[in-house]
Design a protein around this motif. Structure first.
Motif, short mmCIF file in Angstrom:
data_model
loop_
_atom_site.label_atom_id
_atom_site.label_comp_id
_atom_site.label_asym_id
_atom_site.label_seq_id
_atom_site.Cartn_x
_atom_site.Cartn_y
_atom_site.Cartn_z
N PRO A 1 0.87 -1.22 0.10
CA PRO A 1 -0.39 0.09 0.05
C PRO A 1 0.74 0.82 0.12
CG PRO A 1 -0.71 -1.56 1.41
CD PRO A 1 0.36 -1.89 0.93
N ALA A 2 2.38 1.42 0.71
CA ALA A 2 3.16 2.36 0.92
C ALA A 2 3.34 2.53 -0.68
CB ALA A 2 4.47 2.13 1.83
N LEU A 3 3.61 2.07 -1.78
CA LEU A 3 3.60 2.18 -3.30
C LEU A 3 3.08 2.90 -3.75
CD1 LEU A 3 6.67 -0.56 -3.14
CD2 LEU A 3 7.04 2.12 -2.37
N GLN A 4 1.33 2.43 -3.33
CA GLN A 4 -0.03 3.00 -4.69
C GLN A 4 0.25 4.72 -4.85
OE1 GLN A 4 -1.14 0.68 -5.88
NE2 GLN A 4 0.04 -0.66 -4.16
N PRO B 1 2.00 7.36 -7.98
CA PRO B 1 1.56 7.66 -9.67
C PRO B 1 3.41 7.23 -9.44
CG PRO B 1 0.99 10.01 -8.39
CD PRO B 1 1.17 8.76 -7.07
N MET B 2 4.55 7.97 -9.17
CA MET B 2 5.97 7.49 -9.49
C MET B 2 6.10 5.93 -9.26
SD MET B 2 9.59 8.30 -6.84
CE MET B 2 9.43 7.13 -5.76
N TYR B 3 5.69 5.29 -8.42
CA TYR B 3 5.76 4.01 -8.88
C TYR B 3 4.41 3.19 -9.48
CZ TYR B 3 8.11 4.98 -5.25
OH TYR B 3 9.81 4.46 -3.56
N PHE B 4 3.81 3.96 -10.04
CA PHE B 4 2.87 2.92 -10.33
C PHE B 4 3.54 3.02 -12.61
CE2 PHE B 4 0.04 4.02 -13.91
CZ PHE B 4 -0.87 3.37 -14.74
N PHE B 5 4.94 4.02 -12.46
CA PHE B 5 5.34 4.33 -13.64
C PHE B 5 6.07 3.94 -13.78
CE2 PHE B 5 3.98 9.01 -13.54
CZ PHE B 5 3.19 9.29 -14.37
N LEU B 6 6.64 3.72 -12.54
CA LEU B 6 7.74 2.78 -12.39
C LEU B 6 7.44 0.84 -12.43
CD1 LEU B 6 11.28 1.95 -11.85
CD2 LEU B 6 10.58 1.97 -9.57
N SER B 7 6.84 0.69 -12.33
CA SER B 7 6.00 -0.49 -12.82
C SER B 7 5.31 -0.75 -13.70
CB SER B 7 4.67 -0.84 -11.96
OG SER B 7 3.81 -0.01 -12.33
N ASN B 8 5.80 0.25 -14.84
CA ASN B 8 5.11 -0.08 -15.92
C ASN B 8 6.59 -0.26 -17.35
OD1 ASN B 8 2.16 0.87 -17.63
ND2 ASN B 8 1.74 1.78 -15.73
N PHE B 9 7.04 0.60 -16.87
CA PHE B 9 8.75 0.77 -16.95
C PHE B 9 9.47 -0.58 -16.54
CE2 PHE B 9 13.01 2.06 -16.16
CZ PHE B 9 13.55 2.03 -17.49
N SER B 10 8.86 -0.85 -15.11
CA SER B 10 9.84 -2.19 -15.42
C SER B 10 9.01 -3.38 -16.16
CB SER B 10 9.51 -2.89 -13.88
OG SER B 10 10.47 -2.13 -12.78
N PHE B 11 7.98 -3.08 -16.52
CA PHE B 11 7.18 -4.40 -17.46
C PHE B 11 7.80 -4.29 -18.83
CE2 PHE B 11 2.94 -5.57 -20.89
CZ PHE B 11 3.97 -7.14 -20.35
N LEU B 12 7.67 -2.63 -18.83
CA LEU B 12 8.60 -2.86 -20.65
C LEU B 12 9.52 -3.19 -20.67
CD1 LEU B 12 7.60 -0.73 -23.23
CD2 LEU B 12 8.58 1.14 -22.17
N GLU B 13 10.25 -3.21 -19.65
CA GLU B 13 12.57 -3.56 -19.96
C GLU B 13 11.93 -4.77 -20.21
OE1 GLU B 13 15.34 -1.78 -18.16
OE2 GLU B 13 14.24 -1.62 -20.18
N ILE B 14 11.28 -5.90 -19.37
CA ILE B 14 10.22 -7.16 -19.57
C ILE B 14 10.31 -7.61 -21.84
CG2 ILE B 14 9.31 -9.59 -19.10
CD1 ILE B 14 9.16 -8.09 -16.05
N CYS B 15 9.55 -6.89 -22.00
CA CYS B 15 9.49 -7.27 -23.22
C CYS B 15 10.23 -6.39 -24.35
CB CYS B 15 8.02 -5.73 -23.71
SG CYS B 15 6.41 -6.35 -22.89
N TYR B 16 11.05 -5.44 -23.42
CA TYR B 16 12.23 -4.72 -24.17
C TYR B 16 13.74 -6.21 -24.70
CZ TYR B 16 15.32 -1.79 -26.00
OH TYR B 16 16.73 -1.16 -26.91
N VAL B 17 13.95 -7.19 -23.78
CA VAL B 17 14.81 -7.56 -23.92
C VAL B 17 14.10 -9.13 -24.70
CG1 VAL B 17 15.97 -6.25 -22.20
CG2 VAL B 17 14.47 -8.71 -21.01
N THR B 18 12.78 -9.47 -23.86
CA THR B 18 12.70 -10.84 -24.87
C THR B 18 11.81 -10.56 -26.40
OG1 THR B 18 10.87 -10.73 -22.66
CG2 THR B 18 10.62 -12.25 -24.39
N ILE B 19 11.96 -9.34 -26.14
CA ILE B 19 12.28 -9.34 -27.95
C ILE B 19 13.87 -9.57 -28.75
CG2 ILE B 19 12.02 -7.40 -29.58
CD1 ILE B 19 9.35 -8.64 -28.46
N THR B 20 14.69 -9.67 -28.26
CA THR B 20 16.14 -9.78 -28.80
C THR B 20 17.31 -11.42 -28.19
OG1 THR B 20 16.86 -7.78 -27.32
CG2 THR B 20 16.60 -7.62 -29.26
N MET C 1 13.41 -1.22 -1.19
CA MET C 1 13.80 -1.38 -0.52
C MET C 1 13.25 -2.53 1.21
SD MET C 1 16.87 -2.61 -1.43
CE MET C 1 17.44 -3.59 -0.24
N VAL C 2 12.69 -0.92 1.38
CA VAL C 2 11.72 -1.42 2.89
C VAL C 2 10.56 -2.86 1.93
CG1 VAL C 2 9.97 -0.30 4.02
CG2 VAL C 2 12.31 -0.02 3.81
#
Length: 315
Positions: free
Chosen positions: A59-62, A64-83, A304-305
């Motif tokens: 709940p402490a990470l709900q 906008p900053m962490y919402f964008f970070l989670s989307n960025f992490s998902f995008l990174e998974i997609c990005y490396v999976t292509i190559t 980290m927490v």
């Protein structure tokens, strides 16, 4: 002369696949490279998945900053999976054959996810700008609806441009050699195999690179210029340290990603060395996605927490 023209025409029309050379110039360590890249891929996949999971459940990470970070992490998974999986298969089979359609598809998704990453990094910079420079209006400006709209725009706005550019490149005639001195179908090495004048295509690559790399980068620079100016005005040393800590992770990722992408797509064609191009591509397709989760977790106390909480529950 007539027979020569017929032969050239035949070569152009019958080329239905390319051969990715990858790392065939160092055959003695193919097995070692396979092991290294497999570990790297699994690390990227697992680390980003953990980031997405803890942001989702804590709940402490709900925010906008962490919402964008989670989307960025998902995008990174997609990005490396292509190559990377394709590269692993080529290292394992020692073949590297890829059909014209598969090559075009890979290029399209690499450009699409790369462009989305540029735009999402810009959105993340804007989020930090509003949070630090306009904190009282932050909840109103960065409400959930706006956040979803910004993420959606980052994901879809480059799709028509990327599809158009990929179709333009693969509508060119290819003749002569069908070997791509690279480990995936990137724009510069594929354009080198095209017959005839590729000037229009090269200009199109520059234009798209300026729109999706340089413009977002300049917006990020402007945002951080205002952010740093505001931070320096803070009277509390602890407040300044906290603000710098919040922004530093994102800034490191921006410098690494944009630096290598700029060298690849905005460097004049005559100056591009295939070996150097391959090395730079390794940075932005493999090394930087490996470093990103480390940068965002080790330099972020909240993450980290949340990670310690999750590990405590599991153990």
């Amino acid at each position: 002369m007539e027979n020569k023209l017929k032969t050239e025409k035949s070569n152009i029309t019958t080329m239905m696949e390319f051969v990715l050379l990858g790392f065939s110039d160092i055959p003695n360590i193919q097995g070692l490279l396979f092991g290294i890249f497999l570990v790297i891929y699994l690390t990227i996949f697992m680390c980003n998945s953990i980031i997405i999971l803890i942001i989702k459940i804590d709940p402490a990470l709900q925010t906008p900053m962490y919402f964008f970070l989670s989307n960025f992490s998902f995008l990174e998974i997609c990005y490396v999976t292509i190559t990377i999986p394709r590269m692993l298969m080529d290292l394992l089979t020692q073949k590297g054959h890829i059909s014209l359609f598969a090559c075009a598809t890979q290029m399209c998704f690499v450009l699409m996810f790369g462009g989305s990453e540029c735009l999402l990094l810009t959105v993340m910079a804007y989020d930090r700008y509003v949070a630090i420079c306009n904190p009282l209006h932050y909840p109103l400006v960065m409400n959930h609806k706006v956040c979803v709209q910004l993420v959606t725009a980052s994901w879809v706005s480059d799709i028509p441009v990327v599809i158009g550019q990929t179709c333009q490149i693969f509508s060119l005639p290819f003749c002569g050699s069908n070997t791509i001195n690279h480990f995936f179908c990137d724009v510069p090495p594929v354009l080198k195999l095209a017959c005839g004048d590729t000037f229009v295509n090269e200009i199109a690559v520059y234009v798209v690179a300026v729109v999706f790399i340089m413009v977002p980068f300049l917006l990020i620079v402007v945002s951080y210029g205002k952010i740093i100016s505001n931070i320096l005005k803070l009277s509390s040393a602890r407040g300044r340290a906290k603000a710098f800590s919040t922004c530093s992770s994102h800034l490191i990722v921006v410098v690494l990603f944009y630096g290598t992408a700029t060298i690849t797509y905005l460097q004049p064609k005559p100056n591009q060395s295939e070996g150097i191009g391959k090395l730079i591509s390794l940075f932005y397709t493999i090394l930087i996605p490996t470093l990103n989760p480390i940068i965002y977790t080790l330099r972020n106390k909240d993450i980290m927490v949340a990670l310690k909480k999750l590990l405590t529950k599991l153990l």
